[in-house]
Design a protein around this motif. Sequence first.
Motif, PDB file in Angstrom:
ATOM      1  N   MET A  81     -10.017  34.679  24.772  1.00  9.12           N
ATOM      2  CA  MET A  81      -9.087  33.556  24.666  1.00  9.12           C
ATOM      3  C   MET A  81      -9.733  32.432  23.869  1.00  9.12           C
ATOM      4  SD  MET A  81      -6.361  34.495  26.395  1.00  9.12           S
ATOM      5  CE  MET A  81      -5.494  33.021  26.908  1.00  9.12           C
ATOM      6  N   PHE A  82      -9.017  31.949  22.862  1.00  7.64           N
ATOM      7  CA  PHE A  82      -9.528  30.869  22.033  1.00  7.64           C
ATOM      8  C   PHE A  82      -9.199  29.518  22.661  1.00  7.64           C
ATOM      9  CE2 PHE A  82      -8.753  34.334  18.988  1.00  7.64           C
ATOM     10  CZ  PHE A  82     -10.010  34.424  18.401  1.00  7.64           C
ATOM     11  N   ASN A  83     -10.088  28.554  22.479  1.00  6.06           N
ATOM     12  CA  ASN A  83      -9.832  27.189  22.893  1.00  6.06           C
ATOM     13  C   ASN A  83      -8.993  26.501  21.820  1.00  6.06           C
ATOM     14  OD1 ASN A  83     -10.141  24.802  24.498  1.00  6.06           O
ATOM     15  ND2 ASN A  83     -11.643  24.076  23.019  1.00  6.06           N
ATOM     16  N   HIS A  84      -7.943  25.790  22.238  1.00  4.28           N
ATOM     17  CA  HIS A  84      -7.028  25.139  21.304  1.00  4.28           C
ATOM     18  C   HIS A  84      -7.151  23.624  21.367  1.00  4.28           C
ATOM     19  CE1 HIS A  84      -4.155  28.853  21.306  1.00  4.28           C
ATOM     20  NE2 HIS A  84      -5.152  28.984  20.463  1.00  4.28           N
ATOM     21  N   LEU A  85      -7.289  23.017  20.186  1.00  8.10           N
ATOM     22  CA  LEU A  85      -7.261  21.558  20.026  1.00  8.10           C
ATOM     23  C   LEU A  85      -6.239  21.249  18.939  1.00  8.10           C
ATOM     24  CD1 LEU A  85     -11.143  21.096  19.898  1.00  8.10           C
ATOM     25  CD2 LEU A  85      -9.687  20.616  21.873  1.00  8.10           C
ATOM     26  N   LEU A  86      -5.015  21.722  19.118  1.00  6.66           N
ATOM     27  CA  LEU A  86      -4.021  21.768  18.060  1.00  6.66           C
ATOM     28  C   LEU A  86      -3.539  20.381  17.652  1.00  6.66           C
ATOM     29  CD1 LEU A  86      -1.901  24.808  19.304  1.00  6.66           C
ATOM     30  CD2 LEU A  86      -3.662  24.798  17.525  1.00  6.66           C
ATOM     31  N   GLU A  87      -3.480  20.163  16.333  1.00  8.34           N
ATOM     32  CA  GLU A  87      -2.943  18.935  15.774  1.00  8.34           C
ATOM     33  C   GLU A  87      -1.421  19.050  15.658  1.00  8.34           C
ATOM     34  OE1 GLU A  87      -4.737  16.187  15.031  1.00  8.34           O
ATOM     35  OE2 GLU A  87      -6.503  17.253  15.809  1.00  8.34           O
ATOM     36  N   ASP A  88      -0.744  17.925  15.751  1.00  4.51           N
ATOM     37  CA  ASP A  88       0.717  17.886  15.649  1.00  4.51           C
ATOM     38  C   ASP A  88       1.108  17.777  14.175  1.00  4.51           C
ATOM     39  OD1 ASP A  88       3.405  17.714  16.150  1.00  4.51           O
ATOM     40  OD2 ASP A  88       3.360  15.604  16.787  1.00  4.51           O
ATOM     41  N   LEU A  89       1.370  18.929  13.562  1.00  6.58           N
ATOM     42  CA  LEU A  89       1.733  18.976  12.146  1.00  6.58           C
ATOM     43  C   LEU A  89       3.217  19.325  12.030  1.00  6.58           C
ATOM     44  CD1 LEU A  89      -1.363  20.954  10.824  1.00  6.58           C
ATOM     45  CD2 LEU A  89      -0.973  18.483  10.673  1.00  6.58           C
ATOM     46  N   GLN A  90       3.981  18.413  11.453  1.00 10.34           N
ATOM     47  CA  GLN A  90       5.426  18.579  11.362  1.00 10.34           C
ATOM     48  C   GLN A  90       5.805  19.731  10.449  1.00 10.34           C
ATOM     49  OE1 GLN A  90       7.458  14.945  10.428  1.00 10.34           O
ATOM     50  NE2 GLN A  90       9.389  15.954   9.910  1.00 10.34           N
ATOM     51  N   LYS A  91       6.760  20.545  10.904  1.00  9.73           N
ATOM     52  CA  LYS A  91       7.251  21.638  10.078  1.00  9.73           C
ATOM     53  C   LYS A  91       7.997  21.077   8.872  1.00  9.73           C
ATOM     54  CE  LYS A  91       9.823  25.984  10.320  1.00  9.73           C
ATOM     55  NZ  LYS A  91      10.574  26.927  11.183  1.00  9.73           N
ATOM     56  N   LEU A  92       7.792  21.704   7.715  1.00 16.36           N
ATOM     57  CA  LEU A  92       8.420  21.247   6.475  1.00 16.36           C
ATOM     58  C   LEU A  92       9.462  22.251   5.997  1.00 16.36           C
ATOM     59  CD1 LEU A  92       5.196  20.156   4.514  1.00 16.36           C
ATOM     60  CD2 LEU A  92       6.677  18.715   5.939  1.00 16.36           C
ATOM     61  N   PRO A  93      10.682  21.804   5.659  1.00 13.36           N
ATOM     62  CA  PRO A  93      11.667  22.710   5.060  1.00 13.36           C
ATOM     63  C   PRO A  93      11.145  23.211   3.706  1.00 13.36           C
ATOM     64  CG  PRO A  93      12.670  20.625   5.746  1.00 13.36           C
ATOM     65  CD  PRO A  93      11.191  20.434   5.824  1.00 13.36           C
ATOM     66  N   ARG A  94      11.490  24.452   3.377  1.00 16.24           N
ATOM     67  CA  ARG A  94      11.045  25.003   2.101  1.00 16.24           C
ATOM     68  C   ARG A  94      12.135  25.896   1.521  1.00 16.24           C
ATOM     69  NH1 ARG A  94       6.275  28.846   4.643  1.00 16.24           N
ATOM     70  NH2 ARG A  94       7.638  30.188   5.894  1.00 16.24           N
ATOM     71  N   ARG A  95      12.101  26.033   0.207  1.00 21.60           N
ATOM     72  CA  ARG A  95      13.064  26.885  -0.480  1.00 21.60           C
ATOM     73  C   ARG A  95      12.472  27.310  -1.814  1.00 21.60           C
ATOM     74  NH1 ARG A  95      16.299  23.297  -3.945  1.00 21.60           N
ATOM     75  NH2 ARG A  95      15.591  21.151  -3.634  1.00 21.60           N
TER      76      ARG A  95
END
Length: 222
Positions: free
Chosen positions: A1-15
Amino acid sequence: MFNHLLEDLQKLPRRNVEGKRVYETPDGLHYPSVTTITSQLSKDAIVAWRKRVGEETANKITRQATSRGTSVHKLCEDYCLNELDEKKIMPTNLEMFRALKGCLDEHVDNIRSVEGFLYSNYLRTAGQVDLIAEYDGKLSIIDFKTSKKKKPESWIQGYFLQASAYAFMFEERTNIRVPQLVVMIGVDGESEPQVFIKNAKERNEYLLQFIELRTQFDNISL
């Protein structure tokens, strides 16, 4: 199991626009993807290869490589998120994933982002990074690749440019420095992946090259 220190990165629309991937930032700006910029390095070689092998063969090989790469990337993503369902692993991808998994188990922890969306107003580019985590204790951009055969380092300079841009974008978004680049390549028939590591000085040199490519892209698009 990996330790998580996740940053809040907003999802970006793409096309896709005229064959090029474009992301929309929270401010409504539209930036070409990092891979769109770096693809300029291999464009001539790809055109020559397609001409040599023929369009039908080239399309078949490309589809197979894309499918394999997408599947292995998804397995690595789920594994890094501690969400892997081993029952869903296709036998054709198992060997390559196990090679990458072994490297992750031995070297990686304290994960900051998995398939995170990034952009830079300075570089005027955006993209989705495979993994940001500590590799042997040093925060790194970690990029997963797949290949039918081993690649000499001279063939993968675009990978390092891509990773250097992700490092800069992450720093711009979070103020957290990423001094190291790691490229892992799962290779058919190999029990261990190829691993290429670049330090902070090299990272900065690759970033300068990426900035030059970004300028070239503007000139071509005019």
